[in-house]
Scaffold this active site. Structure first.
Site, PDB file in Angstrom:
ATOM      1  N   PRO A  83      11.615 -30.937  -7.380  1.00 42.13           N
ATOM      2  CA  PRO A  83      10.483 -31.614  -8.017  1.00 42.13           C
ATOM      3  C   PRO A  83       9.557 -32.270  -6.997  1.00 42.13           C
ATOM      4  O   PRO A  83       9.996 -32.878  -6.030  1.00 42.13           O
ATOM      5  CB  PRO A  83      11.156 -32.661  -8.897  1.00 42.13           C
ATOM      6  CG  PRO A  83      12.496 -32.082  -9.206  1.00 42.13           C
ATOM      7  CD  PRO A  83      12.907 -31.353  -7.955  1.00 42.13           C
ATOM      8  N   CYS A  84       8.281 -32.108  -7.240  1.00 41.92           N
ATOM      9  CA  CYS A  84       7.269 -32.637  -6.317  1.00 41.92           C
ATOM     10  C   CYS A  84       6.115 -33.212  -7.103  1.00 41.92           C
ATOM     11  O   CYS A  84       5.003 -33.286  -6.621  1.00 41.92           O
ATOM     12  CB  CYS A  84       6.762 -31.507  -5.425  1.00 41.92           C
ATOM     13  SG  CYS A  84       6.274 -30.064  -6.400  1.00 41.92           S
TER      14      CYS A  84
END
Length: 348
Positions: A83-84
Site C-alpha cells: 500500500p502506498c
C-alpha cells in the site's frame, strides 16, 4: 508446455479485493493464499477466486505460512502491491511530505519476505513515484541471484479502459526475464459499460446491488445537467460554480465535477470514484456519477465479481476503497501471462 506439466503456485501479499489474484488465476497460475490486513477483503477473495485468505499484517507474518503453500509446486511466485495510498497523486493526503524510507516501509517488509522465502519468481506492482525513492533501489539491490526488470506501464496499452500508470517489477531466479512493450487493443468507456442498465442518481439495479448510483443534491444535479463529456465546471453558468472555483486557487482543479467521454478511456479510478465531485467521474450521458459496478468494470473486474454478500447493504466508502485500491484485473492477467511464458521458454 502442457497445462498440468508444471504447476506454478503463487501467494498474493497485500491482496486487497483480489484484482491481482483473479488476474493471475485467469492466466493459469494457481494462487494458493491471499494476505491482507483488511478483513473486508476476505469475502471477495473467497467468493471469486480459489485462493485461501488470511487476515494478517504482512509486516509481521510468519513466513512459514507462505513456504507451506509452495509445497509440491514446480515453480513458486510471490506477488504483491505494498500500500502506498498516502503518496498517490490522487490521494487526499498527496501533499504530505515524504520522510526518508519510513513512509515506504511495507516495500521493505515485502523484500524481507522475498529474501526469506526465496521464490522462483517475484512480481511487484506499485505507484510510479516509488522508483525515485531510496527504498526501491534498496529493494532491487537486495534481489541477489535474480534477473530483475521493471517498467512503468500505461494501462491503456494492456487493454484496460482507464488512464492509469503503474510500476511493474518482475524478477526471476530461473533466467533472464523482461517486460515487453505492450500494444493490446485499446478499450473505451463505451465498450466496457454500454450494456449496463440505465439509472438515475440514487437508483439501484434490482439485479445487481453494486450497480447503484449515489444521490445528488439539487445543485449537483443541475451541475451535471450542464456538464459535457470531457468538459469542466467552467462550462457551467456562473451561478452553479462553487465558491472555491471562483477563487484563483480553484483554477488548478479543472477535472472535478467532470463527465467521462464515451469513446475514451476513463480517468484513474480512485477510492472516491462514486462521487460526482471527486474527479471526472460523471457518467457520459446519464445525470449521475458512475456506479460501483461501473468503477469495478473499468478496473477490469467482470460484471459478476462479488465484493459483498448479496444480502449485505452497500456501503459506498467501503466498496469504493476495495475497488479503487485494487490491482486492475487486466494487469494481473498480463503479469501472469508473462510469468507463464517465461517458465514455458525455460522448459521448452
Amino acid at each position: 508446455m502442457k497445462e498440468n506439466d508444471k504447476e506454478i503456485y503463487a501467494v498474493d501479499l497485500f491482496c486487497g479485493a483480489g484484482g491481482l489474484t483473479y488476474g493471475l488465476e485467469k492466466s493459469g497460475i494457481s494462487v494458493k493464499l491471499g494476505v491482507d490486513i483488511d478483513p473486508a477483503c476476505r469475502y471477495p477473495i473467497e467468493a471469486n477466486t480459489k485462493s485461501k485468505f488470511i487476515c494478517e499484517d504482512v509486516a509481521s507474518i510468519d513466513t512459514s505460512l507462505i513456504k507451506r503453500e509452495f509445497e509440491g509446486c514446480s515453480y513458486s511466485v510471490i506477488a504483491g502491491c505494498a500500500p502506498c495510498q498516502p503518496f498517490s497523486t490522487y490521494s487526499r493526503s498527496a501533499k504530505k511530505k515524504l520522510k526518508g524510507n519510513e513512509d515506504w516501509r511495507l516495500v521493505g517488509h515485502f523484500g524481507e519476505i522475498v529474501n526469506d522465502v526465496q521464490p522462483d519468481v517475484i512480481t511487484m506492482e506499485n505507484v510510479p513515484p516509488l522508483t525515485s525513492k531510496p527504498i526501491f533501489k534498496q529493494f532491487v539491490k537486495s534481489l541477489k541471484g535474480y534477473s530483475v526488470d521493471w517498467k512503468v506501464v500505461e494501462c491503456q496499452s494492456i487493454g484496460l479502459p482507464q488512464t492509469r500508470k503503474r510500476l511493474v517489477l518482475v524478477a526471476s531466479k530461473l533466467g533472464e526475464i523482461k517486460i515487453p512493450e505492450f500494444n493490446y487493443r485499446r478499450k473505451t468507456v463505451r465498450s466496457t459499460l454500454k450494456n449496463l442498465t440505465k439509472l438515475k442518481a440514487g437508483e439501484q439495479d434490482s439485479k445487481d446491488n453494486l450497480h447503484k448510483a449515489c444521490r445528488l443534491s439539487e445543485v449537483n444535479l443541475e451541475r451535471i445537467q450542464n456538464s459535457i463529456p470531457g468538459g469542466t465546471w467552467r462550462d457551467w453558468p456562473e451561478h452553479l460554480r462553487a465558491k472555491c472555483h471562483q477563487k484563483s486557487s480553484g483554477a488548478t482543479y479543472p477535472s472535478v465535477y467532470g463527465r467521462m467521454r464515451w469513446d475514451s478511456p476513463s480517468p484513474t479510478i480512485t477510492t472516491q470514484c462514486f462521487g460526482y465531485g471527486n474527479g471526472r467521474f460523471g457518467h457520459p450521458d446519464e445525470d449521475r456519477a458512475i456506479t460501483l459496478r461501473e468503477a469495478a468494470m473499468l478496473q477490469g473486474f467482470p460484471k459478476t465479481y462479488s465484493f459483498i454478500p448479496q444480502e449485505e447493504s452497500v456501503c459506498f466508502s467501503k466498496i469504493g476503497r476495495l475497488i479503487g485500491n485494487a490491482v486492475p484485473v487486466t494487469l494481473g492477467k498480463v503479469i501472469g501471462s508473462l510469468i507463464r511464458s517465461h517458465v514455458s521458454e525455460l522448459t521448452a
